[in-house]
Design a protein around this motif. Structure first.
Motif, PDB file in Angstrom:
ATOM      1  N   GLY A 855       0.814  -1.205   0.000  1.00 26.03           N
ATOM      2  CA  GLY A 855       0.000   0.000   0.000  1.00 26.03           C
ATOM      3  C   GLY A 855       0.844   1.250   0.000  1.00 26.03           C
ATOM      4  N   GLN A 856       0.156   2.395  -0.057  1.00 25.15           N
ATOM      5  CA  GLN A 856       0.820   3.695  -0.014  1.00 25.15           C
ATOM      6  C   GLN A 856       1.215   3.994   1.426  1.00 25.15           C
ATOM      7  OE1 GLN A 856       1.600   5.857  -2.583  1.00 25.15           O
ATOM      8  NE2 GLN A 856       2.692   7.053  -1.037  1.00 25.15           N
ATOM      9  N   VAL A 857       2.509   4.259   1.648  1.00 27.69           N
ATOM     10  CA  VAL A 857       3.048   4.407   2.993  1.00 27.69           C
ATOM     11  C   VAL A 857       3.591   5.815   3.197  1.00 27.69           C
ATOM     12  CG1 VAL A 857       4.816   3.616   4.601  1.00 27.69           C
ATOM     13  CG2 VAL A 857       3.596   1.969   3.193  1.00 27.69           C
ATOM     14  N   SER A 858       3.339   6.369   4.360  1.00 27.62           N
ATOM     15  CA  SER A 858       3.895   7.664   4.746  1.00 27.62           C
ATOM     16  C   SER A 858       4.469   7.543   6.155  1.00 27.62           C
ATOM     17  CB  SER A 858       2.807   8.750   4.728  1.00 27.62           C
ATOM     18  OG  SER A 858       3.289   9.953   5.323  1.00 27.62           O
ATOM     19  N   LEU A 859       5.739   7.913   6.323  1.00 31.06           N
ATOM     20  CA  LEU A 859       6.386   7.964   7.649  1.00 31.06           C
ATOM     21  C   LEU A 859       6.966   9.356   7.825  1.00 31.06           C
ATOM     22  CD1 LEU A 859       7.347   6.615  10.261  1.00 31.06           C
ATOM     23  CD2 LEU A 859       9.396   5.878   9.037  1.00 31.06           C
ATOM     24  N   LYS A 860       6.394  10.134   8.738  1.00 29.90           N
ATOM     25  CA  LYS A 860       6.809  11.518   8.925  1.00 29.90           C
ATOM     26  C   LYS A 860       7.085  11.805  10.393  1.00 29.90           C
ATOM     27  CE  LYS A 860       4.275  13.448   4.973  1.00 29.90           C
ATOM     28  NZ  LYS A 860       3.284  14.472   4.526  1.00 29.90           N
ATOM     29  N   VAL A 861       7.943  12.810  10.616  1.00 27.18           N
ATOM     30  CA  VAL A 861       8.242  13.312  11.953  1.00 27.18           C
ATOM     31  C   VAL A 861       7.562  14.660  12.125  1.00 27.18           C
ATOM     32  CG1 VAL A 861      10.043  13.963  13.581  1.00 27.18           C
ATOM     33  CG2 VAL A 861      10.466  12.130  11.925  1.00 27.18           C
ATOM     34  N   TYR A 862       6.906  14.850  13.283  1.00 26.37           N
ATOM     35  CA  TYR A 862       6.163  16.066  13.559  1.00 26.37           C
ATOM     36  C   TYR A 862       6.725  16.749  14.806  1.00 26.37           C
ATOM     37  CZ  TYR A 862       2.677  14.078  10.386  1.00 26.37           C
ATOM     38  OH  TYR A 862       2.051  13.545   9.304  1.00 26.37           O
ATOM     39  N   SER A 863       6.662  18.072  14.831  1.00 27.17           N
ATOM     40  CA  SER A 863       7.003  18.826  16.044  1.00 27.17           C
ATOM     41  C   SER A 863       5.895  18.650  17.061  1.00 27.17           C
ATOM     42  CB  SER A 863       7.192  20.307  15.718  1.00 27.17           C
ATOM     43  OG  SER A 863       5.960  20.898  15.367  1.00 27.17           O
ATOM     44  N   ILE A 864       6.139  19.109  18.274  1.00 26.91           N
ATOM     45  CA  ILE A 864       5.132  18.975  19.326  1.00 26.91           C
ATOM     46  C   ILE A 864       3.902  19.818  19.029  1.00 26.91           C
ATOM     47  CG2 ILE A 864       5.942  20.833  20.847  1.00 26.91           C
ATOM     48  CD1 ILE A 864       5.562  18.821  23.180  1.00 26.91           C
ATOM     49  N   ALA A 865       4.058  20.812  18.116  1.00 26.41           N
ATOM     50  CA  ALA A 865       2.936  21.651  17.706  1.00 26.41           C
ATOM     51  C   ALA A 865       2.147  21.018  16.571  1.00 26.41           C
ATOM     52  CB  ALA A 865       3.426  23.035  17.296  1.00 26.41           C
ATOM     53  N   GLY A 866       2.592  19.863  16.063  1.00 24.73           N
ATOM     54  CA  GLY A 866       1.869  19.172  15.014  1.00 24.73           C
ATOM     55  C   GLY A 866       2.332  19.475  13.609  1.00 24.73           C
ATOM     56  N   GLN A 867       3.431  20.209  13.467  1.00 23.84           N
ATOM     57  CA  GLN A 867       3.953  20.565  12.147  1.00 23.84           C
ATOM     58  C   GLN A 867       4.876  19.468  11.636  1.00 23.84           C
ATOM     59  OE1 GLN A 867       6.333  24.085  12.127  1.00 23.84           O
ATOM     60  NE2 GLN A 867       6.560  24.144   9.899  1.00 23.84           N
ATOM     61  N   ALA A 868       4.657  18.987  10.382  1.00 22.62           N
ATOM     62  CA  ALA A 868       5.526  17.989   9.778  1.00 22.62           C
ATOM     63  C   ALA A 868       6.891  18.609   9.495  1.00 22.62           C
ATOM     64  CB  ALA A 868       4.914  17.441   8.500  1.00 22.62           C
ATOM     65  N   VAL A 869       7.960  17.996  10.013  1.00 20.91           N
ATOM     66  CA  VAL A 869       9.301  18.566   9.839  1.00 20.91           C
ATOM     67  C   VAL A 869      10.209  17.668   8.995  1.00 20.91           C
ATOM     68  CG1 VAL A 869       9.188  19.901  11.978  1.00 20.91           C
ATOM     69  CG2 VAL A 869      10.045  17.545  12.037  1.00 20.91           C
ATOM     70  N   LYS A 870       9.875  16.356   8.898  1.00 20.90           N
ATOM     71  CA  LYS A 870      10.730  15.461   8.120  1.00 20.90           C
ATOM     72  C   LYS A 870       9.896  14.301   7.576  1.00 20.90           C
ATOM     73  CE  LYS A 870      14.608  13.668   6.546  1.00 20.90           C
ATOM     74  NZ  LYS A 870      15.418  14.348   5.502  1.00 20.90           N
ATOM     75  N   THR A 871      10.048  14.068   6.251  1.00 26.24           N
ATOM     76  CA  THR A 871       9.412  12.911   5.629  1.00 26.24           C
ATOM     77  C   THR A 871      10.464  11.821   5.468  1.00 26.24           C
ATOM     78  OG1 THR A 871       7.809  14.285   4.451  1.00 26.24           O
ATOM     79  CG2 THR A 871       8.182  12.052   3.611  1.00 26.24           C
ATOM     80  N   LEU A 872      10.253  10.691   6.118  1.00 30.39           N
ATOM     81  CA  LEU A 872      11.202   9.583   6.081  1.00 30.39           C
ATOM     82  C   LEU A 872      10.822   8.527   5.047  1.00 30.39           C
ATOM     83  CD1 LEU A 872      11.736   9.120   9.930  1.00 30.39           C
ATOM     84  CD2 LEU A 872      13.213  10.314   8.326  1.00 30.39           C
TER      85      LEU A 872
END
Length: 926
Positions: A855-872
């Motif tokens: 399937g389509q996979v997304s792994l992302k890192v978010y700040s504590i405020a909910g902002q996406a900062v890194k797409t892995l």
């Protein structure tokens, strides 16, 4: 201090920075202090109360988390999302039973008494009774069903000496209860509070009607009168109770001693020596004309008749809850899930697992912080004038005894905040110890309550020590006060000569009154010899003391870091008759050298040392001690001819005496730590220089060094860590392959394995001789996930072993096929996001996950405020296991700041409808 002072404290909460020291002091009381005891707040109290807090001058910001934390390490952290690290709960007013029989202050022979003479670590006045006790002594059953006499009288000889009442406040309390229901849970709505028979026993009336101890320990609410005794009855007196109304029933009696949160033998030097003493307990019938008949008699000699000593039934409110959370979805909460409120009579705490502060360096503060959401409105201004409170305690003996650490009484701000916004919590005085922490909540007897207290994101930070680096020499510390022999040769020269004769490389460091060692300096050496001297001739000055504070700091740091040390010389904690400063460690000689007694050693005139047969150091050693060549180098002294008696601390099974004085006492002792620090320590309590010949000195030196660090005069640098470990499943076997080490003295490799579950527990599963670089593990079980790691060993005896290689992980799939025909393993994957490792991390961290379907996979890192900062990861992926490494940088290549982040795995099915997701938390600390 009267009750209204707590109202003032509550109204002044917004002045917390100014009043924090006073609150800290008040938190120890956990109740209004009797008016008769009220005293002004003294400067000495302020110093004591402030001892666990840092001031702004120590590098902390006045609010928010300290900026210094960016430069330190995370020692312990839990966000309570999985609660996998062993948190527990405790009723703070529950203790093991303290009623027992012995002769201490007995009426005659033995007596029952409620107190302790042994469990008193940290107490002000042992023996005695403690804070927050609720102790029950239950009598045997008295069968009164067939009593025909006119009256039934219970009497006893008793002595009590406890905190007394001070109108209108009743504090600690003892009293007698009756039960006819067979209740085993001590529900006091089923029990009867007996009243003394003052006609037959004049002067024995109860003098307490509303004891705060009963409210504090959660035994009764407000407005319910509880009658009992308090104060001092002046010695053994006889008291009695009329039990006539219980004729025709089965009856038990309950003797209860209860105390509140302060003013006991535990905390205030009260010299009560125990809350209650009972003897010659008897139940008799009385008929017309005064004829008496005995139903029961107990003189305390045997404890006959099935007496039962117990504490109150624990009452626990703290639990993990999803009602509120500072991060994630859960926190710890002390109220009711059903009502969203806490209740009267709470006195329980959440308790941390063991927190190991031994690896923490004292070069920077060790701090505790956590997020807190409070609504504790009871400030003592309501009708009962008592207040609710919460507190923090610390234990250094695995929770056996607790010491007050910090506390706040009231706060109804109803918002998440860092505890460091109120004041920082400094654990620096506990560096080098293993501790537990608890956060407790207490409430008075009314239901003037709020939502309670939530705790989240519990963190301990400090500077952890780096591992010992390799070094090429022994460090010889000249700490003998400049002592010299008749030829003006330094006493340390004798030790230098032995090291040179034996072929060891060494470096000499001379310290003294004006020369100190830099903390952490010793950590570069694999072995340290510390040569102590007596300074008999005062050439180092009258103020010279062996082992100054800085010296002790360096030694403790070295030992805590797994060092190897030989301390040699007569004087360890005495020099010129003066005891050394014990600021750094109050019982260094007991806790590290494992010597007894704690109070000191006795000097023994000694002219010969004799080794202990069979000991790895002492076996076969025997020689004279000659002092003449050491005497006379100055006109000030002539007689250093003695050693010191060393008595091993018998509970420490790894401590051993290996040489004896003339009188048979020990003068040589060795200890190997097995508690996790891993250090080895040898102490010889005579002047090494007095050993008469070079051969004898060399033999002793070689024996000690070989025990401390075998192979030290060879190449003791461990091999490089093996690299390139790869794993492959072949039918029912896991094959491990790695790259060969390049060192010429490699003998072979060891293979370690652990189950993939939390912190790995490694076990050796095999080995390979160099140059082989492969191993087949046939013992792995299908359906499990394993970690594997490799170490390299050299040819020395004993061999030096490298650190473990980077771990490799493999899921051992079930194998299906015809017998004798290997088939390709069939792997079943599930949708799973694992916790990143390491976490917290400084440079790199690895995130592993599995997909059950394509399937389509997304792994992302978010700040504590909910902002996406890194797409892995962002692509269509097959069903299998994946591993992603991240360096802590965002999508633009910028290093992210320290703090808490979240990473989220999402997967959508090929039809675009099915959606799965998991989120976990990570921390960056650089």
């Amino acid at each position: 201090m009267n009750r209204k002072l707590f109202t003032i404290l509550g109204l002044a909460l917004f002045l917390v920075c100014a009043l924090a020291p006073m609150w800290r002091w008040a938190a120890v009381q956990a109740k209004p202090v009797e008016r008769a005891k009220a005293t002004p707040f003294k400067a000495s109290d302020y110093a004591k109360a402030s001892s666990d807090r840092l001031t702004p001058a120590e590098g902390l910001q006045p609010a928010g988390r300290p900026a210094a934390k960016a430069a330190v390490d995370t020692v312990f952290f839990d966000d309570f999302e999985a609660d996998t690290v062993g948190w527990d709960t405790i009723d703070m007013s529950f203790q093991t039973p303290k009623w027992h029989i012995d002769s201490y202050q007995a009426y005659a022979g033995n007596s029952w008494w409620c107190g302790t003479s042994t469990d008193t670590a940290g107490w002000s006045t042992p023996p005695g009774y403690g804070d927050g006790w609720a102790q029950f002594l239950i009598s045997p059953n008295f069968d009164l069903t067939a009593i025909s006499a006119d009256s039934v009288i219970f009497s006893m000889w008793h002595y009590y000496n406890l905190e007394g009442p001070a109108f209108p406040d009743d504090w600690d309390c003892i009293n007698v209860w009756a039960d006819t229901t067979g209740d085993t849970l001590w529900h006091f709505d089923n029990w009867i509070n007996l009243t003394p028979d003052t006609l037959r026993f004049p002067g024995t009336a109860y003098n307490i009607s509303h004891p705060y101890s009963w409210t504090y320990t959660g035994l009764s609410p407000d407005l319910v009168p509880i009658y009992g005794w308090g104060g001092d009855n002046g010695g053994y007196t006889q008291a009695g109770f009329d039990l006539t109304r219980f004729k025709g029933k089965n009856l038990r009696l309950c003797f209860i001693g209860a105390s509140d949160a302060a003013a006991s033998d535990q905390t205030r030097n009260m010299n009560y020596h125990g809350i209650w003493y009972l003897d010659n307990i008897q139940v008799d019938t009385v008929s017309a004309g005064g004829a008496r008949g005995s139903i029961f008699f107990e003189d305390g000699e045997t404890g006959s008749g099935a007496w039962k000593a117990t504490g109150k039934t624990p009452k626990i409110n703290w639990h993990r809850s999803a009602r509120r959370a500072s991060s994630g979805t859960t926190s710890w909460y002390n109220g009711s899930e059903a009502t969203g409120k806490y209740s009267w009579g709470q006195s329980d705490a959440m308790v941390s697992p063991l927190i190991d502060l031994r690896p923490v360096s004292n070069s920077q503060p060790c701090l505790l912080d956590f997020r807190i959401w409070p609504e504790v409105p009871d400030d003592g201004s309501d009708l009962n004038t008592y207040n609710d409170w919460w507190r923090i305690d610390v234990s250094t003996d695995s929770g056996r005894n607790w010491l007050d650490f910090a506390g706040i009484f009231i706060d109804s701000s109803k918002q998440w905040k860092n505890h460091s916004d109120i004041w920082p919590l400094n654990l620096s005085s506990y560096i080098g110890k293993i501790i537990k922490l608890r956060i407790g909540m207490g409430s008075d007897g009314d239901n003037h309550v709020g939502e309670g207290v939530y705790i989240d994101d519990f963190i301990v930070t400090g500077k952890t020590r780096d591992p010992l680096p390799s070094a090429s020499s022994i460090c010889l510390v000249d700490n003998d006060g400049g002592a010299a022999d008749l030829s003006e040769n330094s006493w340390t020269k004798y030790m230098e000569a032995s090291l040179a004769n034996l072929g060891y490389k060494y470096s000499v460091v001379t310290i003294g009154v004006n020369k100190t060692m830099t903390p952490g300096y010793l950590e570069q050496y694999p072995l340290v010899i510390w040569n102590l001297g007596a300074n008999f001739d005062y050439r180092a000055g009258a103020e010279y003391k062996a082992l100054a504070i800085k010296d002790q700091e360096c030694i403790l740091s070295y030992l805590n870091n797994g060092g190897r040390m030989w301390m040699a010389g007569q004087y360890y904690f005495y020099a010129n008759g003066t005891q050394i400063d014990t600021t750094v460690h109050p019982n260094f000689w007991r806790d590290y050298l494992h010597l007894a007694p704690d109070t000191g050693w006795a000097a023994a005139t000694t002219y010969k040392v004799t080794g202990i047969a069979g000991d790895p150091i002492g076996d076969g050693l025997a020689d004279s001690l000659l002092y003449d060549r050491l005497n006379g180098s100055s006109v000030y002294w002539t007689d250093p001819w003695h050693a010191y008696t060393l008595n091993p601390d018998t509970p420490a099974v790894n401590v051993a005496g290996f040489m004896k004085n003339d009188d048979g006492t020990f003068n040589g002792l060795r200890y190997q730590d097995t508690t996790g620090l891993g250090y080895k320590l040898v102490y010889t309590s005579f002047p090494f220089e007095a050993v008469p010949t070079p051969v004898s000195r060399d033999t002793l030196t070689a024996r000690v060094i070989n025990w401390l660090k075998p192979g030290l005069n060879g190449d003791y640098t461990p091999p490089a860590v093996p690299i390139g470990l790869a794993l492959q499943q072949n039918y029912d076997t896991v094959k491990c392959v790695w790259r060969a080490n390049a060192e010429p003295d490699i003998k072979g490799y060891k293979v370690y394995r652990s189950l993939q579950s939390g912190i790995p527990t490694w076990s050796k599963v095999g080995s390979a001789l160099h140059p082989d670089t492969a191993f087949a593990d046939t013992t792995a079980e299908s359906g499990l996930t394993y970690n594997y790691a490799i170490t390299a060993c050299d040819t020395l005896v004993p061999a030096n072993e490298s650190l473990k290689s980077l771990w490799s992980r493999i899921y051992v799939a079930p194998v299906m096929g015809l017998e004798g025909r290997p088939v390709e393993p069939f792997t079943v994957y599930s949708f799973k996001l694992e916790q990143n490792k390491p976490n917290p991390f400084k440079q790199l961290t690895t995130i592993n996950y599995q997909l059950a379907k394509q399937g389509q996979v997304s792994l992302k890192v978010y700040s504590i405020a909910g902002q996406a900062v890194k797409t892995l990861a962002s692509s269509v992926q097959q069903a299998r296991a994946y591993s992603v490494t991240w360096d802590g940088r965002d999508d633009k290549g910028r290093a992210l700041s320290n703090g808490v982040y979240f990473y989220r795995l999402e997967a959508r099915g090929q039809n675009g409808q099915e959606r799965l997701s998991q989120t976990k938390r990570l921390i960056i600390v650089k």
